[in-house]
Design a protein around this motif. Structure first.
Motif, PDB file in Angstrom:
ATOM      1  N   LEU A   1      33.706  45.461  35.111  1.00  0.00           N
ATOM      2  CA  LEU A   1      33.927  44.753  33.844  1.00  0.00           C
ATOM      3  C   LEU A   1      35.173  43.877  33.919  1.00  0.00           C
ATOM      4  O   LEU A   1      35.183  42.748  33.440  1.00  0.00           O
ATOM      5  CB  LEU A   1      34.038  45.749  32.687  1.00  0.00           C
ATOM      6  CG  LEU A   1      32.732  46.400  32.244  1.00  0.00           C
ATOM      7  CD1 LEU A   1      33.001  47.450  31.172  1.00  0.00           C
ATOM      8  CD2 LEU A   1      31.742  45.355  31.716  1.00  0.00           C
ATOM      9  N   ARG A   2      36.216  44.411  34.527  1.00  0.00           N
ATOM     10  CA  ARG A   2      37.449  43.606  34.653  1.00  0.00           C
ATOM     11  C   ARG A   2      37.191  42.365  35.497  1.00  0.00           C
ATOM     12  O   ARG A   2      37.657  41.273  35.183  1.00  0.00           O
ATOM     13  CB  ARG A   2      38.555  44.438  35.305  1.00  0.00           C
ATOM     14  CG  ARG A   2      39.101  45.487  34.366  1.00  0.00           C
ATOM     15  CD  ARG A   2      40.306  46.153  34.975  1.00  0.00           C
ATOM     16  NE  ARG A   2      40.629  47.374  34.247  1.00  0.00           N
ATOM     17  CZ  ARG A   2      41.733  48.061  34.443  1.00  0.00           C
ATOM     18  NH1 ARG A   2      42.613  47.665  35.348  1.00  0.00           N
ATOM     19  NH2 ARG A   2      41.963  49.156  33.741  1.00  0.00           N
ATOM     20  N   TYR A   3      36.443  42.562  36.579  1.00  0.00           N
ATOM     21  CA  TYR A   3      36.123  41.438  37.457  1.00  0.00           C
ATOM     22  C   TYR A   3      35.333  40.381  36.688  1.00  0.00           C
ATOM     23  O   TYR A   3      35.644  39.187  36.743  1.00  0.00           O
ATOM     24  CB  TYR A   3      35.329  41.945  38.670  1.00  0.00           C
ATOM     25  CG  TYR A   3      34.858  40.858  39.586  1.00  0.00           C
ATOM     26  CD1 TYR A   3      35.736  40.261  40.497  1.00  0.00           C
ATOM     27  CD2 TYR A   3      33.538  40.407  39.545  1.00  0.00           C
ATOM     28  CE1 TYR A   3      35.303  39.244  41.342  1.00  0.00           C
ATOM     29  CE2 TYR A   3      33.095  39.389  40.377  1.00  0.00           C
ATOM     30  CZ  TYR A   3      33.976  38.813  41.270  1.00  0.00           C
ATOM     31  OH  TYR A   3      33.545  37.808  42.092  1.00  0.00           O
ATOM     32  N   GLN A   4      34.304  40.833  35.952  1.00  0.00           N
ATOM     33  CA  GLN A   4      33.495  39.904  35.161  1.00  0.00           C
ATOM     34  C   GLN A   4      34.348  39.167  34.132  1.00  0.00           C
ATOM     35  O   GLN A   4      34.212  37.965  33.934  1.00  0.00           O
ATOM     36  CB  GLN A   4      32.370  40.663  34.441  1.00  0.00           C
ATOM     37  CG  GLN A   4      31.269  41.160  35.360  1.00  0.00           C
ATOM     38  CD  GLN A   4      30.474  40.041  35.988  1.00  0.00           C
ATOM     39  OE1 GLN A   4      30.311  38.980  35.404  1.00  0.00           O
ATOM     40  NE2 GLN A   4      29.989  40.268  37.206  1.00  0.00           N
ATOM     41  N   GLY A   5      35.225  39.913  33.461  1.00  0.00           N
ATOM     42  CA  GLY A   5      36.089  39.325  32.446  1.00  0.00           C
ATOM     43  C   GLY A   5      36.992  38.260  33.052  1.00  0.00           C
ATOM     44  O   GLY A   5      37.167  37.169  32.500  1.00  0.00           O
ATOM     45  N   LYS A   6      37.537  38.571  34.214  1.00  0.00           N
ATOM     46  CA  LYS A   6      38.476  37.654  34.857  1.00  0.00           C
ATOM     47  C   LYS A   6      37.763  36.377  35.320  1.00  0.00           C
ATOM     48  O   LYS A   6      38.240  35.261  35.084  1.00  0.00           O
ATOM     49  CB  LYS A   6      39.111  38.366  36.059  1.00  0.00           C
ATOM     50  CG  LYS A   6      40.366  37.694  36.569  1.00  0.00           C
ATOM     51  CD  LYS A   6      41.043  38.552  37.611  1.00  0.00           C
ATOM     52  CE  LYS A   6      42.142  37.742  38.284  1.00  0.00           C
ATOM     53  NZ  LYS A   6      42.641  38.384  39.482  1.00  0.00           N
ATOM     54  N   GLN A   7      36.611  36.563  35.953  1.00  0.00           N
ATOM     55  CA  GLN A   7      35.823  35.405  36.399  1.00  0.00           C
ATOM     56  C   GLN A   7      35.510  34.494  35.217  1.00  0.00           C
ATOM     57  O   GLN A   7      35.666  33.277  35.289  1.00  0.00           O
ATOM     58  CB  GLN A   7      34.490  35.883  36.998  1.00  0.00           C
ATOM     59  CG  GLN A   7      34.606  36.564  38.333  1.00  0.00           C
ATOM     60  CD  GLN A   7      34.945  35.583  39.421  1.00  0.00           C
ATOM     61  OE1 GLN A   7      34.328  34.543  39.526  1.00  0.00           O
ATOM     62  NE2 GLN A   7      35.958  35.892  40.213  1.00  0.00           N
ATOM     63  N   PHE A   8      35.065  35.118  34.130  1.00  0.00           N
ATOM     64  CA  PHE A   8      34.617  34.364  32.967  1.00  0.00           C
ATOM     65  C   PHE A   8      35.768  33.604  32.318  1.00  0.00           C
ATOM     66  O   PHE A   8      35.628  32.437  31.947  1.00  0.00           O
ATOM     67  CB  PHE A   8      33.965  35.318  31.966  1.00  0.00           C
ATOM     68  CG  PHE A   8      33.279  34.630  30.826  1.00  0.00           C
ATOM     69  CD1 PHE A   8      32.094  33.964  31.027  1.00  0.00           C
ATOM     70  CD2 PHE A   8      33.817  34.661  29.543  1.00  0.00           C
ATOM     71  CE1 PHE A   8      31.448  33.326  29.979  1.00  0.00           C
ATOM     72  CE2 PHE A   8      33.184  34.026  28.488  1.00  0.00           C
ATOM     73  CZ  PHE A   8      31.993  33.367  28.709  1.00  0.00           C
ATOM     74  N   SER A   9      36.920  34.267  32.203  1.00  0.00           N
ATOM     75  CA  SER A   9      38.048  33.616  31.521  1.00  0.00           C
ATOM     76  C   SER A   9      38.556  32.423  32.329  1.00  0.00           C
ATOM     77  O   SER A   9      39.159  31.509  31.769  1.00  0.00           O
ATOM     78  CB  SER A   9      39.168  34.619  31.265  1.00  0.00           C
ATOM     79  OG  SER A   9      39.708  35.072  32.485  1.00  0.00           O
ATOM     80  N   GLY A  10      38.256  32.410  33.607  1.00  0.00           N
ATOM     81  CA  GLY A  10      38.657  31.268  34.422  1.00  0.00           C
ATOM     82  C   GLY A  10      37.747  30.067  34.251  1.00  0.00           C
ATOM     83  O   GLY A  10      38.141  28.934  34.547  1.00  0.00           O
ATOM     84  N   ARG A  11      36.518  30.300  33.769  1.00  0.00           N
ATOM     85  CA  ARG A  11      35.586  29.172  33.692  1.00  0.00           C
ATOM     86  C   ARG A  11      35.182  28.807  32.269  1.00  0.00           C
ATOM     87  O   ARG A  11      34.607  27.747  32.045  1.00  0.00           O
ATOM     88  CB  ARG A  11      34.337  29.460  34.524  1.00  0.00           C
ATOM     89  CG  ARG A  11      33.350  30.432  33.902  1.00  0.00           C
ATOM     90  CD  ARG A  11      32.038  30.474  34.694  1.00  0.00           C
ATOM     91  NE  ARG A  11      31.135  31.484  34.188  1.00  0.00           N
ATOM     92  CZ  ARG A  11      30.221  31.261  33.244  1.00  0.00           C
ATOM     93  NH1 ARG A  11      30.095  30.075  32.698  1.00  0.00           N
ATOM     94  NH2 ARG A  11      29.432  32.235  32.838  1.00  0.00           N
TER      95      ARG A  11
END
Lengths: 198, 378
Positions: free
Chosen positions: B261-271
């Protein structure tokens, strides 16, 4: 379940709104679209059969007949068809009433348990019949409500359903002389045309 | 044999005529970032519009030159020989107004101020998107789409099209959608919005002025959303109570699902832009063709003229099958041609994006028929 080629007599009007309960691969509806330009809708549970219906360009809804027809309006269809499925549903009586609530007329076919071969297998051999008409063993069969033509006609009377027409056939969809004279003994499949008594 | 579209190139289309928005404001001009696949036939009858969901964009299929490992979001379903067969159809996909992938949105320059719109970007609705898409169709010379297709919020756009422009589509494919959101659904969106708004870097949406982004809030919003897009079963199968992977950042993480979830959140907030996320979730919340049940859905759908295919997935609890069945029942009541299947899947709401043999079989059968019924040349 049960598959053979019953024949539906010409009881459907051109451009009629037709609902087929347990429409299978949609062959019957597609044929009626071709011959009578009907507005067809099928209900079917099996996704593979639904796909075949879509191949034919039919509208089909995945719906369990045991859940009823409450999503349909009163008298929304001209004709509601149920072929060789009545014996497999939990409450055939409720199904019949619902069919004639949503449709003006109903066409129903089912296998005759009183057909002579079944009588011989049960009465003389002492076995539940297993034959081309009823291919499944008793412990693993979708056909949980087998009945005879006479039983069915009595049920119609109880439910206030009028039998407009009846066509007795053998498994190849042919009318036989014996089946016409003694349907409950020599008819394998009957096609009934029903409406609600006024 | 189905194969990939290969490299695809986005295109920016500009519209200089002002667009009157449903909530009263006007966009003086706007751009739409689009991709098209396949070719338009001579009588322009084979176009399919693909509408994206909450966080999707125009890149629905194929690959971009720069990202050869990351296909478009619906690549499995769009391409030569696939459900939406690009050998037969001319496929149009766009980033909706208010998006952050190239179409006019909060990141774009407001011609009146010379500054990025940011939080001042007007509120847009599903109806506004549909009007903008209709203008895109005009631009491309498409009078009538062979099909308009979408999952989730994309399905709502297809539904809106059938109501607003009944003569401009032959068929609508509405997947894992709903006629409008429930309170529980709006509540999830509100938690996501609050996560963003309470991020100290949000600055009431004016984060660009401070050269920051509310990455933590957007990431948290995505984490909440992501949980609701999966199912208990699929999360159990994928993560169970597994420990974190050692090849990825595992700082402060106890279980693999947390790390994911953290990985998904981080990826998403970058794009993904925070203001766009808020705008898109609001459009989703407000979508309601019955106008707060002032008109029955069956009545609203009584003027539609297209064929419908509605699909839902058994473990989807964000847009559950019963929500799709509301659409189906209303269409039946209205006497419209509709087909429906409730597909077995363990993947929750995300199932509409994931390969599945039965889903493909039904979708493809319907689309093949749409093509066969086109008539004319193709």
């Amino acid at each position: 379940m049960i598959s053979h080629s019953y024949r539906i007599p010409d009881w459907i009007d051109n451009n009629a709104r037709v609902l087929d309960l347990g429409c299978g691969d949609g062959r019957l509806l597609a044929q009626l679209v071709e011959t009578h330009a009907i507005h067809a809708l099928g209900l079917e549970l099996d996704p593979d059969k639904i796909a075949t219906c879509l191949d034919l360009g039919l509208s089909v809804i995945q719906q369990d007949l045991d859940r009823g027809l409450s999503n349909f309006n009163d008298q929304q269809f001209d004709t509601v068809i149920m072929t060789q499925t009545l014996q497999a549903i939990r409450r055939p009586d409720l199904a019949l009433s619902e069919m004639l609530r949503v449709g003006r007329e109903a066409i129903v076919t089912f296998p005759n348990f009183a057909y002579i071969r079944n009588r011989i297998q049960l009465g003389l051999a002492g076995h539940m019949p297993v034959n081309p008409q009823l291919p499944n063993p008793w412990y693993d069969t979708p056909n949980i409500h087998l009945s005879t033509f006479r039983d069915f006609e009595e049920l119609c009377q109880t439910l206030g359903i009028q039998i407009l027409d009846k066509d007795t056939q053998n498994l190849s969809g042919k009318r036989t002389w014996l089946g016409t004279v003694w349907p409950n003994l020599f008819g394998e499949v009957a096609v009934y045309r029903l409406t609600k008594e006024p | 044999m189905s194969q990939s579209l290969g490299v695809v190139t986005p295109e920016l289309i500009s519209f200089e005529k002002p667009l009157q928005l449903e909530r009263g404001q006007t966009l003086p001009r706007y751009d739409l970032m689009i991709e098209t696949y396949g070719s338009l036939n001579a009588d322009k009858s084979n176009a399919v519009l693909v509408c994206h969901a909450l966080s999707g964009d125009h890149h629905a299929a194929g690959y971009h030159e720069s990202e050869s490992n990351k296909p478009g979001w619906w690549n499995h379903y769009i391409g030569p020989g696939k459900c939406i067969d690009t050998d037969r159809f001319f496929v149009v996909s766009l980033n909706n107004l208010g998006g952050c992938s190239g179409s006019t949105g909060p990141l774009s320059i407001d011609p009146e101020t010379g500054k990025a719109y940011g939080p001042a970007f007007p509120e847009v609705t599903v109806l506004d998107w549909v009007h903008a898409q209709a203008r895109l169709a005009d631009h491309l010379g498409i009078d009538k789409f062979a099909a308009i297709v979408g999952g989730s919020l994309g399905g709502m756009q297809a539904l809106q099209w059938s109501i607003t422009y009944p003569d401009r589509l032959e068929s609508a494919v509405i997947i894992a959608a709903a006629p409008r959101l429930t309170a529980q659904n709006i509540a999830f969106n509100e938690v996501a919005r609050q996560a963003i708004m309470r991020d100290p870097n949000f600055f009431d949406g004016n984060y660009a002025d401070h050269d920051v982004i509310p990455a933590s809030g957007v990431g948290l919003a995505r984490m909440v959303g992501h949980i609701t897009y999966l199912s208990d079963i699929s999360m159990g199968e994928k993560f169970g109570r597994n420990l974190p992977r050692e090849d990825r950042d595992a700082e402060g993480v106890n279980f693999a699902v947390e790390q994911y979830l953290r990985y998904q959140g981080k990826q998403f907030s970058g794009r993904f832009d925070a203001n766009t996320y808020i705008l898109m979730t609001r459009a989703l919340d407000y979508f309601d063709p019955t106008l707060n049940e002032s008109t029955a859905l069956s009545q609203v759908l009584s003027e539609t003229r297209c064929k419908f295919l509605v699909l839902s997935f058994t473990t989807d609890w964000r847009f559950s099958p019963s929500r799709s069945e509301e659409i189906v029942d209303a269409l039946i009541q209205a006497g419209k041609p509709v087909s429906y299947a409730r597909l077995e899947s363990a993947h929750g709401h995300d199932a509409f994006l994931i390969p599945d043999a039965t889903y493909e079989r039904l979708f493809k059968a319907f689309m093949s028929r749409v093509h066969a019924d086109l008539g004319g040349t193709s």
